[in-house]
Design a protein around this motif. Structure first.
Motif, mmCIF file in Angstrom:
data_model
loop_
_atom_site.group_PDB
_atom_site.id
_atom_site.type_symbol
_atom_site.label_atom_id
_atom_site.label_comp_id
_atom_site.label_asym_id
_atom_site.label_seq_id
_atom_site.Cartn_x
_atom_site.Cartn_y
_atom_site.Cartn_z
ATOM 1 N N PRO A 1 5.001 -3.436 16.201
ATOM 2 C CA PRO A 1 5.995 -5.107 16.221
ATOM 3 C C PRO A 1 6.112 -4.758 14.587
ATOM 4 O O PRO A 1 7.216 -6.083 14.934
ATOM 5 N N HIS A 2 6.441 -3.855 13.813
ATOM 6 C CA HIS A 2 6.551 -4.765 12.624
ATOM 7 C C HIS A 2 8.537 -3.829 12.135
ATOM 8 O O HIS A 2 8.218 -2.721 13.057
ATOM 9 N N THR A 3 8.826 -4.632 11.362
ATOM 10 C CA THR A 3 10.124 -3.978 10.423
ATOM 11 C C THR A 3 9.997 -4.392 10.029
ATOM 12 O O THR A 3 11.388 -4.730 8.885
ATOM 13 N N MET A 4 8.949 -3.400 8.672
ATOM 14 C CA MET A 4 9.030 -3.049 7.622
ATOM 15 C C MET A 4 10.646 -2.850 7.024
ATOM 16 O O MET A 4 10.751 -3.363 5.549
ATOM 17 N N PRO A 5 11.795 -1.769 7.302
ATOM 18 C CA PRO A 5 12.220 -1.425 6.756
ATOM 19 C C PRO A 5 13.523 -3.402 6.910
ATOM 20 O O PRO A 5 14.124 -3.579 5.649
ATOM 21 N N ASN B 1 0.778 -1.168 -0.281
ATOM 22 C CA ASN B 1 0.029 -0.098 -0.274
ATOM 23 C C ASN B 1 0.684 1.375 0.196
ATOM 24 O O ASN B 1 0.152 2.178 0.668
ATOM 25 N N SER B 2 2.341 1.654 -0.190
ATOM 26 C CA SER B 2 2.678 2.232 -0.342
ATOM 27 C C SER B 2 2.601 3.290 -1.483
ATOM 28 O O SER B 2 1.898 2.623 -2.652
ATOM 29 N N GLY B 3 2.434 4.246 -1.185
ATOM 30 C CA GLY B 3 2.522 6.135 -2.031
ATOM 31 C C GLY B 3 3.556 5.875 -3.276
ATOM 32 O O GLY B 3 3.336 6.620 -3.619
ATOM 33 N N GLN C 1 -11.804 0.321 11.653
ATOM 34 C CA GLN C 1 -12.010 1.345 12.232
ATOM 35 C C GLN C 1 -11.118 2.724 11.886
ATOM 36 O O GLN C 1 -11.498 3.772 11.527
ATOM 37 N N ARG C 2 -9.752 2.130 11.044
ATOM 38 C CA ARG C 2 -8.836 2.852 10.101
ATOM 39 C C ARG C 2 -9.870 3.733 9.176
ATOM 40 O O ARG C 2 -9.511 5.154 8.498
ATOM 41 N N ALA C 3 -10.605 2.406 7.974
ATOM 42 C CA ALA C 3 -11.062 3.409 6.995
ATOM 43 C C ALA C 3 -12.147 3.181 7.367
ATOM 44 O O ALA C 3 -13.300 4.101 6.195
ATOM 45 N N PRO D 1 5.073 -9.703 11.441
ATOM 46 C CA PRO D 1 5.186 -9.988 9.799
ATOM 47 C C PRO D 1 4.222 -9.110 9.360
ATOM 48 O O PRO D 1 2.987 -8.943 9.840
ATOM 49 N N THR D 2 4.339 -8.614 8.702
ATOM 50 C CA THR D 2 3.808 -7.229 7.957
ATOM 51 C C THR D 2 2.377 -8.512 6.867
ATOM 52 O O THR D 2 2.907 -9.532 6.570
ATOM 53 N N THR D 3 1.186 -7.983 6.572
ATOM 54 C CA THR D 3 0.713 -8.098 5.798
ATOM 55 C C THR D 3 1.209 -8.834 4.599
ATOM 56 O O THR D 3 1.456 -9.685 4.165
ATOM 57 N N GLY D 4 2.057 -8.285 3.987
ATOM 58 C CA GLY D 4 3.031 -8.387 2.653
ATOM 59 C C GLY D 4 3.608 -9.187 2.757
ATOM 60 O O GLY D 4 4.257 -9.929 1.557
ATOM 61 N N LEU D 5 4.359 -9.231 3.941
ATOM 62 C CA LEU D 5 5.635 -10.007 3.973
ATOM 63 C C LEU D 5 4.567 -11.297 4.283
ATOM 64 O O LEU D 5 5.205 -12.435 3.464
#
Ligand code: CTP
Length: 319
Positions: free
Chosen positions: A292-296, A109-111, A158-160, A240-244
């Motif tokens: 808890p995410h470590t995206m980089p 979902n990155s810009g 909640q968010r969207a 892990p993020t959803t993407g991973l």
């Protein structure tokens, strides 16, 4: 095992706000990237030692009944009861049973997707995975429209969708669900206790309005299994993020995997600002220090795989 050795055990707790993007330069799509079939198969085999996407993508009807008690994966002390609605929406067989696709797109979902013109390329893949019910219609030129599987963390409600406070928001969510048109809706319902009501609201809407989606609720062991796989490859991921997660699952049923919208940095490769999400105003580091995410760190691992030809990352414009 696969030759994916990424040695970095320092886990930054938040999305990196520094000039990291310079270090992460990826050659333009036009430069030579070649799929490494041997490595892809090796990775698939190795991941199969930890999880089987065909099974772990969803709990099946046969394994639960209404009233069963489930301990949340991240909040072990909290429990939920399997409701009648949830039971009804559990698939009888795996939505991925026997599936093999020549190429898959996983859309983060990155810009970085904005102005990429990647829509047509994304839609040309045989299976397209999206995350967290991200909108597509208004952004189709850059993100495409085709959706075969879309995830929905309960927090998205909640968010969207403003926790469905009024008819307008309920209607908005309903429209989005209707637009899914038969695709798989993947809801991590057993992860964290916070999402209990939100999952129930969505389940209720789907049943009440006969929405044409194939619901799936990931298995209780999936998260630990995914983390275990990456740990053995020296990628220390807390959660892990959803993407991973999607990449890890996709290795099972996709021959070639193409990633778009994975860019957890505030500047692009040309040092221009990048939105955290392509569709909203969420900021980098919206997640707290305790995130808890470590995206980089995940990105670094994915980039190594890109360089080895196991997957293809697109972080700029499409040709
Ligand atoms: N992503 C990325 N760079 C960003 C934003 C997202 O690489 N700037 C990737 C991540 O892998 C993320 C996925 O795209 O999991 C979907 O994005 P998003 O919906 O924002 O996920 P989050 O809510 O941030 O995290 P998660 O759902 O994984 O808890």
């Amino acid at each position: 095992g696969a030759e994916v050795v990424i040695n970095d055990s320092s886990s930054p707790a938040v999305v990196d706000r520094s000039n990291e993007s310079i270090k992460h330069n990826i050659k333009p799509a036009s430069s030579k990237w070649r799929h490494n079939q041997t490595l892809s198969l090796k990775i698939r085999k190795q991941i199969l030692k930890f999880l089987d996407a065909e099974k772990d993508i969803s709990v099946l009807k046969g394994t639960l009944k209404p009233g069963d008690i489930i301990h949340y994966v991240f909040d072990r002390d909290s429990t939920m009861n399997v409701s009648q609605n949830l039971y009804e929406l559990l698939p009888r067989t795996s939505p991925l049973k026997g599936k093999q696709f020549p190429t898959c797109a996983i859309v983060g979902n990155s810009g970085v997707l904005l102005s990429s013109g990647c829509g047509p390329e994304i839609d040309a893949h045989s299976f397209v995975i999206r995350c967290n019910l991200a909108p597509v219609q208004e952004y189709s030129q850059d993100v495409g429209m085709k959706t075969d599987l879309v995830t929905m963390n309960p927090s998205v409600i909640q968010r969207a969708f403003e926790d469905l406070v009024n008819e307008t928001w309920r209607e908005k969510l309903l429209q989005r669900l209707h637009s899914l048109n038969g695709s798989i809706l993947w809801i991590p319902a057993f992860m964290a206790k916070g999402g209990k009501e939100r999952v129930e609201w969505v389940n209720e809407l789907i049943l009440k309005h006969h929405i044409n989606v194939r619901t799936a609720y990931p298995s209780l062991r999936l998260l630990h299994a995914v983390r275990g796989y990456w740990l053995t490859n020296k990628v220390h991921i807390k959660r892990p993020t959803t993407g991973l997660l999607m990449y890890t699952l996709a290795t099972r049923f996709c021959n070639q995997i193409y990633l778009y919208g994975f860019w957890p940095f505030p500047l692009d490769q040309n040092q221009n600002p990048v939105k955290y999400h392509y569709y909203d105003s969420l900021k980098y580091g919206y997640t707290s220090q305790a995130s808890p995410h470590t995206m980089p760190l995940e990105f670094k691992a994915l980039k190594t795989l890109h360089q080895q030809g196991a997957l293809k990352l697109t972080v700029g414009e499409c040709d």
